[in-house]
Structures are given as C-alpha cells and as structure tokens.
Design an enzyme around this catalytic site. Structure first.
Site, PDB file in Angstrom:
ATOM      1  N   SER A 124      67.128 -32.285 116.919  1.00 46.18           N
ATOM      2  CA  SER A 124      68.168 -33.173 116.391  1.00 46.18           C
ATOM      3  C   SER A 124      67.603 -34.408 115.708  1.00 46.18           C
ATOM      4  CB  SER A 124      69.103 -33.605 117.522  1.00 46.18           C
ATOM      5  OG  SER A 124      68.388 -34.247 118.563  1.00 46.18           O
TER       6      SER A 124
ATOM      7  N   GLY B 254      69.268 -29.704 119.577  1.00 47.99           N
ATOM      8  CA  GLY B 254      69.143 -29.051 120.871  1.00 47.99           C
ATOM      9  C   GLY B 254      67.960 -28.121 121.003  1.00 47.99           C
TER      10      GLY B 254
ATOM     11  N   ASN C 179      63.453 -32.203 123.714  1.00 46.15           N
ATOM     12  CA  ASN C 179      64.426 -31.499 124.557  1.00 46.15           C
ATOM     13  C   ASN C 179      63.755 -30.800 125.734  1.00 46.15           C
ATOM     14  OD1 ASN C 179      66.935 -32.100 123.215  1.00 46.15           O
ATOM     15  ND2 ASN C 179      66.225 -30.812 121.536  1.00 46.15           N
TER      16      ASN C 179
ATOM     17  N   ASP D 139      74.547 -43.047 122.514  1.00 49.11           N
ATOM     18  CA  ASP D 139      73.939 -42.229 123.566  1.00 49.11           C
ATOM     19  C   ASP D 139      72.556 -42.730 123.971  1.00 49.11           C
ATOM     20  OD1 ASP D 139      72.264 -41.415 121.491  1.00 49.11           O
ATOM     21  OD2 ASP D 139      73.019 -39.359 121.428  1.00 49.11           O
TER      22      ASP D 139
ATOM     23  N   HIS E 234      69.543 -40.908 120.283  1.00 46.21           N
ATOM     24  CA  HIS E 234      69.408 -40.511 118.887  1.00 46.21           C
ATOM     25  C   HIS E 234      69.441 -41.731 117.968  1.00 46.21           C
ATOM     26  CE1 HIS E 234      70.881 -36.730 120.751  1.00 46.21           C
ATOM     27  NE2 HIS E 234      70.056 -36.183 119.882  1.00 46.21           N
TER      28      HIS E 234
END
Length: 203
Positions: free
Chosen positions: A24, A61, A89, A170, A173
């Site tokens: 991402s 992801g 991830n 979040d 990111h």
C-alpha cells in the site's frame, strides 16, 4: 526530405522504465489520484529532466509471499529499475522473519537473474512487535542488500513514520505530504540508480 537514418538519429529516446513494486505504501492507499508514490516520483524525475515512466505495481495489503507470487508477471522485460518495497505487512502480521527473509531473497535473486537493477527499500518492525521480533526482522534488508549487491534505501518511511502531519488518521499510511517527503528523500538515490543503468547501456 529526411532520410531514414536521419529520422532514426532524431527520434526521441524511449523513456526509462521504473517499476515501484510494493504494498500500500507504493499503491497509494488513502491518497487522492495522482498523489501516490509512483506518480509523485515520476513528477519529480520529470522536473529534474529525466525521461522516465514509473509504473505503479503496488498492491495494498501485500506481503512478501504475495509479492513473490506475482513478481514475474508484474515486472515487464522492458523494466530498467525496480524499487522493491515490501515487508511492512509481514511485520504488522507477525510473520516469521525467516519467511520474509526467504521471500525477499528469492525476489532479489530473480530480478538479478533477469538483469534488472533493483533499489531495495528497507522496513523497520513496529515497536509493538517487541525487541525479539525486531532483532530478527530489521537486519534482513541490510544483509540481503549486501548479499545481492544492490543499493539499500534503509527505511522507506524515513522522516515520515510517526509524524502526525505526514500520515493519515490510521497513523500508518503517509498522506500526500508524507509521500512527497518520501519522494524528496529517495529522489537522489533513484537518480543515481538511473545513472548506473545508463552507464551500462550501449550507445
């Protein structure tokens, strides 16, 4: 009237091709169109006078296992440089560092076998994973970069991680400004890699 040879001499060179291959952080999760890492990097390189195309091969992801499974068809034969950005991830999910190491090792080996230059973007395990996990995960990138003789950009989120003004809500990111900071920091390294590719390209 121009001859065929003179037309060939004056034809513009094809742009160099960069593939941003990652998760991402490359795909541009949560940022507006045109503000993802590949697009901002291409804009910065163009502004610097570089004739390049940056392909977005990021999948939100994605783990290193997913990246390995799609590497061959995601990176065209025409690629001049891959920016390999994977592993975040894996760390977030607590995947065993040995698996991450094995997958990244295999990707670097495949790209080397294809003769494609790679800029290897490092990652750091989040603090909540604990010291033992970090001790197994964090050294992977430097060791593999040395093993395969590729340039390491030690931490893809350098100068951005944990800065509220440069991240989305979040806290993981980057926002558009955060992506711009990443591009600003990595740009000289990317340009050096492009110069190295050109130095090996026959005239």
């Amino acid at each position: 009237m121009a001859t065929g040879s003179s037309l060939a001499q004056t034809a513009p060179a094809a742009p160099m091709e960069i593939v941003a291959f990652g998760d991402s952080l490359s795909a541009g999760y949560g940022v507006e169109p045109g503000k993802a890492f590949p697009e901002q990097l291409q804009a910065a390189l163009t502004a610097a006078g570089r004739n390049v195309t940056v392909i977005n091969a990021g999948v939100s992801g994605d783990t290193t296992t997913g990246g390995l499974s799609r590497l061959d068809w995601s990176v065209p034969e025409t690629t001049d440089l891959v920016i390999l950005e994977l592993g975040a991830n894996d760390a977030l999910r607590g995947i065993a560092p040995a698996i991450t190491d094995q997958n990244l090792d295999a990707m670097l080996e495949r790209l080397k076998a294809r003769g494609i230059r790679t800029l290897f973007a490092g990652m750091i395990a989040p603090p909540n994973m604990g010291a033992d996990y970090a001790a197994g995960f964090n050294p992977i990138y430097e060791r593999l970069a040395e093993k395969h003789g590729v340039t390491l950009y030690p931490f893809f989120l350098e100068g951005v991680a944990a800065d509220p003004g440069l991240n989305q809500t979040d806290k993981m990111h980057p926002n558009a400004a955060g992506v711009a900071r990443i591009v600003e920091r990595i740009l000289p390294v990317v340009e050096a890699e492009l110069d190295a590719v050109q130095a090996k390209t026959p005239n």
